[in-house]
Structures are given as C-alpha cells and as structure tokens.
Design an enzyme around this catalytic site. Structure first.
Site, PDB file in Angstrom:
ATOM      1  CE  LYS A  25      54.693  46.783  43.143  1.00 37.03           C
ATOM      2  NZ  LYS A  25      55.421  47.452  42.118  1.00 37.03           N
ATOM      3  CE  LYS A  72      56.171  50.534  43.363  1.00 44.85           C
ATOM      4  NZ  LYS A  72      56.589  50.722  41.968  1.00 44.85           N
TER       5      LYS A  72
HETATM    6  C1  PBG Z   1      58.311  49.932  39.366  1.00 50.61           C
HETATM    7  C2  PBG Z   1      57.730  48.623  39.733  1.00 50.61           C
HETATM    8  C3  PBG Z   1      58.216  47.718  40.670  1.00 50.61           C
HETATM    9  C4  PBG Z   1      57.358  46.629  40.680  1.00 50.61           C
HETATM   10  C5  PBG Z   1      56.366  46.897  39.749  1.00 50.61           C
HETATM   11  N1  PBG Z   1      56.599  48.136  39.183  1.00 50.61           N
HETATM   12  C6  PBG Z   1      59.462  47.706  41.460  1.00 50.61           C
HETATM   13  C7  PBG Z   1      59.874  48.781  42.333  1.00 50.61           C
HETATM   14  O1  PBG Z   1      59.136  49.679  42.713  1.00 50.61           O
HETATM   15  O2  PBG Z   1      61.059  48.717  42.643  1.00 50.61           O
HETATM   16  C8  PBG Z   1      57.514  45.428  41.543  1.00 50.61           C
HETATM   17  C9  PBG Z   1      56.665  44.272  41.223  1.00 50.61           C
HETATM   18  C10 PBG Z   1      57.021  43.026  41.935  1.00 50.61           C
HETATM   19  O3  PBG Z   1      57.827  42.992  42.874  1.00 50.61           O
HETATM   20  O4  PBG Z   1      56.439  41.999  41.545  1.00 50.61           O
HETATM   21  N2  PBG Z   1      58.315  50.136  38.007  1.00 50.61           N
END
Ligand code: PBG
Length: 327
Positions: free
Chosen positions: A248, A195
């Site tokens: 991601k 991520k």
């Molecule tokens: C963190 C989380 C995030 C997203 C999913 N889980 C945001 C982040 O890391 O700030 C983002 C998903 C998206 O942008 O569609 N719990």
C-alpha cells in the site's frame, strides 16, 4: 526491402483474436470495497474529496453490503468514525462500538460476505497517531496489547478477516498469538506488510478525520524510496503468521507488488488508495480523462503486477460494469 517474419499485429487484428490472447482479466471476486462507518441512523454523507464514496451509518452500510455481495463483490473492509476519541483510542475495543455493531449488521444482511476490518488506532485517538504516544513517539510494544484487544472484539462480533494497518513491529505475531489464545485460530490475517508513508492517503484522512494533529507517520510507515526494506517487512510478516500480504499504496508501488508476488508466492493484495481514486475522479470531472477506461487500466495494472486482491473504491463501479456486460 525485407519484411519482418514476426508481425505482432497479426494477433491484434480483430476483437475476437484480441480477446483470445488477453493475459490479465479482472473479476469482482478480487476486489474488496472499503466502507466508512459513522454513528447515527440513515446517514449517507458524501466525502468531499472522494466523489461517490460515503460515510454510512450501520443500517445503511448493512444494506450496501448486501447490494455489493449481489453484484459479485465478496468482501468489504471497514473503517470507523467513532463516537468518541481519547489519548489511547480506547473506543477501538469497545464491544458495543461502531465496528462490532457494523460487523453484526452486515453478517445478518449478507451472511456469506467476508467482512474484513482494519485494525489501527488513528481513527480512535485524539491526536490521530496509530497508537499510544509518549513524548511525540509512537510506543510500539505498549500499543500491541491494545491491538489484540481490538482484534478480539472484532473476532467476537463475527469478522472474517482482520487487517492490521499500523506498521508496528511484531503486530502480526502478537495478533496471531492473541487470536489463537482467544479461540480464533481459524481467523486469517491480511497484513499491511509494506505500507509506505504516502501523500496519497490525504482524502482518506479527511474521510475518517484521522490526520495526525502533530508530526507525521514516517517513524512507522516506510520511506517510498525503499524496495529491499519492503521485502524484509514482508518476510517478517510471513514468519509471524500473515495469511495475506498487502502492499500500500498500489499505483506508485507496482514494482513492489510484482516482486512480493514473485519472491514470496503468497496471496497478495494491493491497496488502490484514496488519493489514487481522487486523482482519477477529479481529472474525469474536468473532462480530461475517460474515467471508465482509466479505472479499468489502473485496476488491470495492479492485477498484472501480481495482486490477487485489490482493495479499491472502484469495486462497486467495476462490478456494476461487469453486471451490465461492459467490462
Ligand atoms: C490507517 C489507514 C490509512 C489508510 C488505511 N488504513 C491511513 C493512514 O495510514 O494514514 C489509507 C487508505 C486510503 O488512503 O485509501 N488506519
């Protein structure tokens, strides 16, 4: 003048021929729909930066879940806008909290639906970071225990798949151990293994009010410049017991998706994140692109890169088109 012997255009001549040599097909079973759950009753509030996506109360989310299941979507992933936030995010492991209530309501409405839950604390902490903070630093090992508590509460409520998204070291190992001890050895983990600290999460942070109050997430999420580090993160999560590996965001990281699938041959998911959705919506609203065709092209690119599963805000739109025979 010498004509080429190979003429690739021969197989592009008619729609039927083209359909026969199509290499990548999309199906609604591969799509996971994110849902944002808010307190209250009969609430359906559109998210400004994500047209067509809503904050839903538990009752509305449950009816949405069965509607999605009837359209062929097999799974949803739940995010919370909780009643209360504090320094450590303790409402994340309240058994009467919003996510456990949503899980139960959804399983009642659509028993076969795979209810996936995002495990993290940024939605639950007053400062918006993904766990316990000390002197501006996310405390890894102290946060892991709370993550297990959150997972057990979701598991007890009936979650079918859990997805830790905090990029904490050792999170998969701790969860696997905690779930097994708690009698949930059958519950699979989809790890947000690679991520990246991406600017494409902007609209999501508006949707769940989780933008960090100070600092950023760069000390736990990855630098978008790093490829080999992503491979090491994935290898670790597999060793620690992850069942599904997620990359991601998706669109600017298709090379990572491709290599993760090739190198590890694991069930692989790509998260088509909020900013990727918002970009398409905004350009389409201005009449600059054809929303439907761009959506299909983008989802196909993720599948072609190697994603078995795609978490996408377009899930319902795609399933709708499929049902109408238009995709
Ligand atoms: C963190 C989380 C995030 C997203 C999913 N889980 C945001 C982040 O890391 O700030 C983002 C998903 C998206 O942008 O569609 N719990």
């Amino acid at each position: 003048m010498s004509f080429p012997i190979q003429r690739p255009r021969r197989l592009r001549r008619t729609p039927t021929l083209r359909s026969m040599i199509k290499e990548t097909t999309l199906n609604p079973e591969a799509l996971i729909a994110p849902l944002f759950i808010v307190p209250g009753d009969k609430v359906k509030r559109e998210i400004g930066s994500m047209p067509g996506q809503y904050q839903l109360s538990v009752d509305m989310a449950a009816s949405k879940a069965s509607q999605l299941f009837d359209l062929g979507i097999r799974s949803v992933i739940l995010f919370a806008i909780p009643e209360s936030k504090d320094e450590i995010g303790s409402s994340a492991w309240n058994p009467q909290g919003i996510i456990p209530r949503a899980i139960k309501a959804m399983k009642a409405a659509a028993p076969e639906l795979i209810v996936t839950t995002d495990l993290c604390f940024c939605e639950y902490t007053s400062h918006g970071h993904c766990g316990i903070m000390k002197d501006g630093v996310l405390q890894n090992d102290e946060t892991l225990g709370n993550l297990v508590r959150q997972a057990l509460v979701h598991a007890e409520a009936g979650a079918d798949l859990i997805a830790p998204s905090g990029m904490l070291d050792g999170m998969v190992r701790s969860l696997r151990h905690g779930l097994d001890e708690g009698g949930f050895s059958h519950l699979p983990i989809m790890s947000y293994a690679a991520k990246f600290a991406s600017a494409f999460y902007g609209p999501f942070r508006e949707a769940v009010q989780s933008a960090p109050e100070y600092g950023d997430r760069k000390s736990y999420q990855m630098d978008p410049a790093n490829f080999e580090e992503a491979m090491r993160e994935v290898a670790l999560d597999i060793e620690e017991g992850a069942d599904i590996i997620m990359v991601k965001p998706a669109l600017s990281f298709l090379d990572i998706v491709r290599e993760v699938k090739r190198r590890f041959a694991m069930p692989t998911a790509a998260y088509n994140v909020s900013g990727e959705y918002a970009m398409i919506k905004a350009a389409a609203q201005k009449g600059w692109i054809d929303e439907q065709r761009v959506m299909l092209e983008v989802l196909t690119s993720m599948k072609r890169a190697g994603a078995d599963l795609i978490i996408t805000y377009f899930a319902e739109a795609f399933a709708d088109l499929r049902q109408k025979g238009l995709a």
